[in-house]
Design a protein around this motif. Structure first.
Motif, PDB file in Angstrom:
ATOM      1  N   VAL A  93      -3.396   4.669  -4.593  1.00  0.00           N
ATOM      2  CA  VAL A  93      -3.970   3.428  -5.105  1.00  0.00           C
ATOM      3  C   VAL A  93      -2.921   2.333  -4.963  1.00  0.00           C
ATOM      4  O   VAL A  93      -1.720   2.591  -4.989  1.00  0.00           O
ATOM      5  CB  VAL A  93      -4.432   3.550  -6.574  1.00  0.00           C
ATOM      6  CG1 VAL A  93      -5.570   4.542  -6.714  1.00  0.00           C
ATOM      7  CG2 VAL A  93      -3.281   3.904  -7.500  1.00  0.00           C
ATOM      8  N   TRP A  94      -3.381   1.124  -4.813  1.00  0.00           N
ATOM      9  CA  TRP A  94      -2.466  -0.003  -4.708  1.00  0.00           C
ATOM     10  C   TRP A  94      -1.743  -0.190  -6.033  1.00  0.00           C
ATOM     11  O   TRP A  94      -2.250   0.149  -7.093  1.00  0.00           O
ATOM     12  CB  TRP A  94      -3.209  -1.280  -4.318  1.00  0.00           C
ATOM     13  CG  TRP A  94      -3.801  -1.201  -2.950  1.00  0.00           C
ATOM     14  CD1 TRP A  94      -5.116  -1.140  -2.642  1.00  0.00           C
ATOM     15  CD2 TRP A  94      -3.089  -1.139  -1.709  1.00  0.00           C
ATOM     16  NE1 TRP A  94      -5.281  -1.051  -1.291  1.00  0.00           N
ATOM     17  CE2 TRP A  94      -4.052  -1.051  -0.691  1.00  0.00           C
ATOM     18  CE3 TRP A  94      -1.737  -1.153  -1.367  1.00  0.00           C
ATOM     19  CZ2 TRP A  94      -3.710  -0.980   0.650  1.00  0.00           C
ATOM     20  CZ3 TRP A  94      -1.392  -1.086  -0.020  1.00  0.00           C
ATOM     21  CH2 TRP A  94      -2.370  -0.994   0.960  1.00  0.00           C
ATOM     22  N   ARG A  95      -0.562  -0.739  -5.953  1.00  0.00           N
ATOM     23  CA  ARG A  95       0.281  -0.968  -7.124  1.00  0.00           C
ATOM     24  C   ARG A  95      -0.470  -1.685  -8.245  1.00  0.00           C
ATOM     25  O   ARG A  95      -0.312  -1.383  -9.417  1.00  0.00           O
ATOM     26  CB  ARG A  95       1.527  -1.763  -6.703  1.00  0.00           C
ATOM     27  CG  ARG A  95       2.494  -2.029  -7.805  1.00  0.00           C
ATOM     28  CD  ARG A  95       3.711  -2.816  -7.332  1.00  0.00           C
ATOM     29  NE  ARG A  95       3.324  -4.115  -6.836  1.00  0.00           N
ATOM     30  CZ  ARG A  95       3.484  -4.538  -5.582  1.00  0.00           C
ATOM     31  NH1 ARG A  95       4.019  -3.743  -4.685  1.00  0.00           N
ATOM     32  NH2 ARG A  95       3.115  -5.742  -5.218  1.00  0.00           N
ATOM     33  N   GLU A  96      -1.326  -2.638  -7.885  1.00  0.00           N
ATOM     34  CA  GLU A  96      -2.076  -3.390  -8.895  1.00  0.00           C
ATOM     35  C   GLU A  96      -2.995  -2.489  -9.714  1.00  0.00           C
ATOM     36  O   GLU A  96      -3.276  -2.770 -10.869  1.00  0.00           O
ATOM     37  CB  GLU A  96      -2.912  -4.501  -8.241  1.00  0.00           C
ATOM     38  CG  GLU A  96      -2.087  -5.612  -7.648  1.00  0.00           C
ATOM     39  CD  GLU A  96      -1.563  -5.322  -6.245  1.00  0.00           C
ATOM     40  OE1 GLU A  96      -0.918  -6.215  -5.673  1.00  0.00           O
ATOM     41  OE2 GLU A  96      -1.777  -4.216  -5.729  1.00  0.00           O
ATOM     42  N   LEU A  97      -3.482  -1.413  -9.119  1.00  0.00           N
ATOM     43  CA  LEU A  97      -4.372  -0.489  -9.825  1.00  0.00           C
ATOM     44  C   LEU A  97      -3.604   0.544 -10.635  1.00  0.00           C
ATOM     45  O   LEU A  97      -4.204   1.362 -11.321  1.00  0.00           O
ATOM     46  CB  LEU A  97      -5.314   0.206  -8.844  1.00  0.00           C
ATOM     47  CG  LEU A  97      -6.261  -0.722  -8.098  1.00  0.00           C
ATOM     48  CD1 LEU A  97      -7.108   0.072  -7.112  1.00  0.00           C
ATOM     49  CD2 LEU A  97      -7.149  -1.475  -9.071  1.00  0.00           C
ATOM     50  N   ASN A  98      -2.297   0.501 -10.543  1.00  0.00           N
ATOM     51  CA  ASN A  98      -1.468   1.468 -11.254  1.00  0.00           C
ATOM     52  C   ASN A  98      -0.588   0.781 -12.297  1.00  0.00           C
ATOM     53  O   ASN A  98       0.404   1.338 -12.742  1.00  0.00           O
ATOM     54  CB  ASN A  98      -0.609   2.232 -10.242  1.00  0.00           C
ATOM     55  CG  ASN A  98      -0.268   3.617 -10.706  1.00  0.00           C
ATOM     56  OD1 ASN A  98      -1.048   4.260 -11.384  1.00  0.00           O
ATOM     57  ND2 ASN A  98       0.909   4.074 -10.349  1.00  0.00           N
ATOM     58  N   GLN A  99      -0.972  -0.431 -12.686  1.00  0.00           N
ATOM     59  CA  GLN A  99      -0.143  -1.202 -13.604  1.00  0.00           C
ATOM     60  C   GLN A  99       0.046  -0.524 -14.952  1.00  0.00           C
ATOM     61  O   GLN A  99       1.136  -0.599 -15.537  1.00  0.00           O
ATOM     62  CB  GLN A  99      -0.749  -2.595 -13.830  1.00  0.00           C
ATOM     63  CG  GLN A  99      -0.610  -3.495 -12.639  1.00  0.00           C
ATOM     64  CD  GLN A  99      -1.137  -4.883 -12.943  1.00  0.00           C
ATOM     65  OE1 GLN A  99      -0.673  -5.533 -13.860  1.00  0.00           O
ATOM     66  NE2 GLN A  99      -2.109  -5.320 -12.166  1.00  0.00           N
ATOM     67  N   SER A 100      -0.974   0.126 -15.454  1.00  0.00           N
ATOM     68  CA  SER A 100      -0.842   0.763 -16.769  1.00  0.00           C
ATOM     69  C   SER A 100       0.168   1.908 -16.723  1.00  0.00           C
ATOM     70  O   SER A 100       0.985   2.062 -17.637  1.00  0.00           O
ATOM     71  CB  SER A 100      -2.193   1.231 -17.298  1.00  0.00           C
ATOM     72  OG  SER A 100      -2.865   2.004 -16.347  1.00  0.00           O
ATOM     73  N   ALA A 101       0.150   2.714 -15.666  1.00  0.00           N
ATOM     74  CA  ALA A 101       1.130   3.798 -15.539  1.00  0.00           C
ATOM     75  C   ALA A 101       2.532   3.226 -15.349  1.00  0.00           C
ATOM     76  O   ALA A 101       3.506   3.746 -15.916  1.00  0.00           O
ATOM     77  CB  ALA A 101       0.763   4.719 -14.381  1.00  0.00           C
ATOM     78  N   ASP A 102       2.659   2.168 -14.569  1.00  0.00           N
ATOM     79  CA  ASP A 102       3.961   1.526 -14.388  1.00  0.00           C
ATOM     80  C   ASP A 102       4.475   0.948 -15.707  1.00  0.00           C
ATOM     81  O   ASP A 102       5.664   0.995 -15.994  1.00  0.00           O
ATOM     82  CB  ASP A 102       3.881   0.427 -13.327  1.00  0.00           C
ATOM     83  CG  ASP A 102       3.753   0.981 -11.920  1.00  0.00           C
ATOM     84  OD1 ASP A 102       4.048   2.180 -11.719  1.00  0.00           O
ATOM     85  OD2 ASP A 102       3.360   0.220 -11.019  1.00  0.00           O
TER      86      ASP A 102
END
Length: 142
Positions: A93-102
């Motif tokens: 998934v693109w970084r934007e879709l992984n913001q919560s995990a980041d």
């Protein structure tokens, strides 16, 4: 390293954050995947979807990329856990879709792993999760 475990509808189950001793970003990405899968199995979830913004980590797990020798043991440990699943999906998934995990991974847990449950999530994390559930559109700058 850190991650977020959710129900299929996007609602959070738990978040985890910890320190790793691995020297590379790739190893930390794989360590987070390993820990997430282990937590799913501990909680009795055998039908999972792994979503990572590390294309290389996803390609290593799916076998489409030959992995570097320094992550061999970690890749084998992940594969061993994956054998206990009844259904597996692995997606980049693109970084934007992984913001919560980041967001979770960026929190300092000291030298121990922390597991957080939704009632303890910071408001900013809940906002990111709800943006995902609501399918917020992200635009990348050109």
């Amino acid at each position: 390293m850190g991650g977020l475990i959710r129900h299929s509808n996007g609602d959070p189950i738990l978040a985890f954050v910890g320190k790793g001793v691995e020297p590379s970003v790739l190893a930390m990405e794989l360590l987070a995947i390993h820990r997430g899968v282990a937590l799913c199995l501990d909680k009795g979830y055998h039908n999972i979807s792994i979503r990572s913004d590390s294309k290389l980590a996803v390609d290593i797990i799916t076998g489409t990329f030959s992995y570097p020798w320094n992550v061999y043991v970690l890749k084998c440990q992940i594969c061993s856990l994956l054998n206990h699943l009844t259904h597996l999906e692995v997606k980049h998934v693109w970084r934007e879709l992984n913001q919560s995990a980041d967001f979770v991974a960026s929190n300092d847990s000291g030298d121990v792993e922390s597991i957080l449950y939704p009632r303890d999530f910071p408001e900013d994390l809940m906002r990111l999760i709800h943006d995902d559930i609501d399918r917020k559109t992200y635009f990348r700058p050109p």
